[in-house]
Design a protein around this motif. Structure first.
Motif, short mmCIF file in Angstrom:
data_model
loop_
_atom_site.label_atom_id
_atom_site.label_comp_id
_atom_site.label_asym_id
_atom_site.label_seq_id
_atom_site.Cartn_x
_atom_site.Cartn_y
_atom_site.Cartn_z
N ARG A 196 0.88 -1.36 0.01
CA ARG A 196 0.09 0.04 0.08
C ARG A 196 0.84 1.30 -0.03
O ARG A 196 2.03 1.02 0.19
CB ARG A 196 -0.89 -0.07 1.07
CG ARG A 196 -0.23 -0.08 2.65
CD ARG A 196 -1.02 -0.27 3.78
NE ARG A 196 -1.80 -1.64 3.61
CZ ARG A 196 -1.27 -2.71 4.33
NH1 ARG A 196 -0.03 -2.51 4.63
NH2 ARG A 196 -1.92 -3.69 4.40
N HIS A 197 0.42 2.50 -0.28
CA HIS A 197 1.24 3.56 -0.31
C HIS A 197 1.62 3.74 0.81
O HIS A 197 0.82 4.01 1.97
CB HIS A 197 0.31 4.67 -1.08
CG HIS A 197 0.19 4.33 -2.48
ND1 HIS A 197 1.24 4.88 -3.42
CD2 HIS A 197 -0.83 3.98 -3.10
CE1 HIS A 197 0.81 4.54 -4.94
NE2 HIS A 197 -0.49 4.17 -4.60
N HIS A 198 2.93 4.35 0.98
CA HIS A 198 3.57 4.63 2.18
C HIS A 198 4.54 5.85 1.92
O HIS A 198 5.79 5.97 2.30
CB HIS A 198 4.54 3.56 2.77
CG HIS A 198 3.86 2.69 3.98
ND1 HIS A 198 3.95 3.23 5.44
CD2 HIS A 198 3.27 1.68 3.94
CE1 HIS A 198 3.50 2.34 6.11
NE2 HIS A 198 2.94 1.32 5.20
N ALA A 199 3.85 6.84 1.45
CA ALA A 199 4.67 8.19 1.14
C ALA A 199 4.13 9.22 1.83
O ALA A 199 2.80 9.19 2.51
CB ALA A 199 4.48 8.45 -0.55
N MET A 200 4.73 10.15 2.04
CA MET A 200 4.26 11.41 2.68
C MET A 200 4.82 12.92 2.07
O MET A 200 5.74 12.56 1.04
CB MET A 200 4.72 11.61 4.09
CG MET A 200 6.32 11.70 4.30
SD MET A 200 6.83 11.85 5.93
CE MET A 200 7.22 10.32 6.57
N SER A 201 4.21 13.93 2.27
CA SER A 201 4.64 15.13 1.63
C SER A 201 5.59 15.83 2.35
O SER A 201 5.35 16.27 3.82
CB SER A 201 3.50 15.91 1.23
OG SER A 201 3.56 17.36 0.76
N ASN A 202 6.57 16.43 1.92
CA ASN A 202 7.60 17.35 2.75
C ASN A 202 7.18 18.78 2.28
O ASN A 202 8.08 19.76 2.64
CB ASN A 202 9.05 17.05 2.47
CG ASN A 202 9.28 17.19 0.99
OD1 ASN A 202 8.88 17.73 0.19
ND2 ASN A 202 10.48 16.47 0.70
N ALA A 203 6.17 18.89 1.68
CA ALA A 203 5.72 20.42 1.07
C ALA A 203 5.80 21.60 2.01
O ALA A 203 6.17 22.66 2.04
CB ALA A 203 4.46 20.31 0.29
N ARG A 204 5.37 21.19 3.26
CA ARG A 204 5.22 22.39 4.36
C ARG A 204 6.57 22.72 4.82
O ARG A 204 6.93 23.91 4.77
CB ARG A 204 4.44 21.94 5.66
CG ARG A 204 4.34 22.92 6.56
CD ARG A 204 3.37 22.53 7.75
NE ARG A 204 3.25 23.74 8.75
CZ ARG A 204 3.66 23.80 9.66
NH1 ARG A 204 4.34 23.04 10.48
NH2 ARG A 204 3.63 25.06 10.54
N ALA A 205 7.32 21.64 4.97
CA ALA A 205 9.05 22.09 5.45
C ALA A 205 9.65 23.21 4.22
O ALA A 205 10.26 23.89 4.55
CB ALA A 205 9.60 20.78 5.71
N LYS A 206 9.41 22.41 2.81
CA LYS A 206 9.96 23.23 1.75
C LYS A 206 9.18 24.70 1.70
O LYS A 206 9.98 25.49 1.74
CB LYS A 206 9.66 22.59 0.53
CG LYS A 206 10.60 21.21 0.42
CD LYS A 206 10.76 20.69 -0.76
CE LYS A 206 9.69 20.34 -1.68
NZ LYS A 206 9.81 19.58 -2.82
#
Length: 96
Positions: free
Chosen positions: A75-85
């Motif tokens: 299953r998908h196990h990804a996250m977004s780092n958009a906030r830190a960027k």
């Protein structure tokens, strides 16, 4: 590995330490995700390790429901780092 291994995100321990140092001195509150840019699946990861070791990757697919590598996800196990960027941290890029 799973027959259809899905990607995850990873981060190098030194980059995680840099992110932690940056976060404690930055002027924001709340969580940020710690992951390098670019998802990898188990094929990408094993291929990279094999290339670094000068060897050929060997894969074994497990039947549905059986234990697989801890780096193989069904299953998908990804996250977004958009906030830190958006707050100013620059992440490295993983390659697959």
């Amino acid at each position: 590995m799973h027959a259809k291994a899905l990607p995850t995100v990873l981060i190098h321990h030194e980059e995680l330490a840099d992110l932690s140092s940056w976060a404690v001195t930055a002027d924001f509150t709340g969580p940020v995700n710690a992951c390098s840019d670019g998802p990898l699946d188990v094929h990408d990861l094993v291929g990279t390790v094999a290339a670094q070791a000068g060897r050929e990757a060997v894969y074994r697919t497990v039947p549905a429901g059986e234990e697989a590598s801890p780096f193989s996800f069904d299953r998908h196990h990804a996250m977004s780092n958009a906030r830190a960027k958006a707050l100013g941290f620059s992440f490295s890029r993983t390659t697959g």
